[in-house]
Design an enzyme around this catalytic site. Sequence first.
Site, PDB file in Angstrom:
ATOM      1  N   ARG A 114       0.829  -1.008  -0.145  1.00  0.00           N
ATOM      2  CA  ARG A 114       0.106   0.000  -0.099  1.00  0.00           C
ATOM      3  C   ARG A 114       0.835   1.215   0.105  1.00  0.00           C
ATOM      4  NH1 ARG A 114      -4.988   1.984   3.541  1.00  0.00           N
ATOM      5  NH2 ARG A 114      -5.230   4.234   2.434  1.00  0.00           N
ATOM      6  N   ARG A 126      -7.398  -0.001  -2.797  1.00  0.00           N
ATOM      7  CA  ARG A 126      -6.143  -0.391  -1.807  1.00  0.00           C
ATOM      8  C   ARG A 126      -5.821  -1.668  -2.117  1.00  0.00           C
ATOM      9  NH1 ARG A 126      -9.709   3.221   2.612  1.00  0.00           N
ATOM     10  NH2 ARG A 126      -8.729   5.243   1.722  1.00  0.00           N
ATOM     11  N   ASP A 129      -6.124  -2.334   3.485  1.00  0.00           N
ATOM     12  CA  ASP A 129      -6.423  -1.320   4.231  1.00  0.00           C
ATOM     13  C   ASP A 129      -6.754  -1.830   5.812  1.00  0.00           C
ATOM     14  OD1 ASP A 129      -7.208   1.363   4.974  1.00  0.00           O
ATOM     15  OD2 ASP A 129      -9.418   1.165   4.821  1.00  0.00           O
ATOM     16  N   ASP A 131      -7.998  -0.720   9.378  1.00  0.00           N
ATOM     17  CA  ASP A 131      -8.468   0.415  10.184  1.00  0.00           C
ATOM     18  C   ASP A 131      -8.749  -0.221  11.681  1.00  0.00           C
ATOM     19  OD1 ASP A 131      -8.815   2.397   8.440  1.00  0.00           O
ATOM     20  OD2 ASP A 131     -10.929   1.584   7.556  1.00  0.00           O
TER      21      ASP A 131
END
Length: 172
Positions: A114, A126, A129, A131
Amino acid sequence: LKLVISIGANIPGRLGDPLSTIAAIRPLIEKSILEWNLLLNCPKTQNKNSYKSLSFKWAPLFETDPLGGPRGQPDFINTVLVVDGDSFSSIKPDKKAAIDLMKRFLELEKFAGRERKNTEIFWGPRSLDIDFISWGNLQMNTETLILPHPRLTERNFVLLPLIEVLSTTQGK
């Protein structure tokens, strides 16, 4: 006291297609959390096996439409990880520890290919990712990290896997 992480990908990266990326990154995320937890518990505990009491509960994979971003990007593959356990519950959530864990996640994203250089495309494709959604009742708002995640209630790609993983762990 639970730690909640959301993982998603919709384009190939260094670890392969999105399914391969998520499969490859799962044990690396667990290892990163185990090492982070061990650091938080030391020197409070002399028991180096305290990490064994951590529980990693993964939601099934969900295929979801991209939210925002450029048109025509591929669907995302998403999952959620919920972490708890005895050695984890003895740690009081704090900003410094949360930021340290987020930095570990950013390193894993980078490892998976990334690139965060292009800030003009918001919510774009992406290769990975990760989070950080929440950690217990910790509330923080820094440049690096906002907890709980500010758009959690708007994100079905987080809510649906989270509901699934929490409903399958009830009563266990």
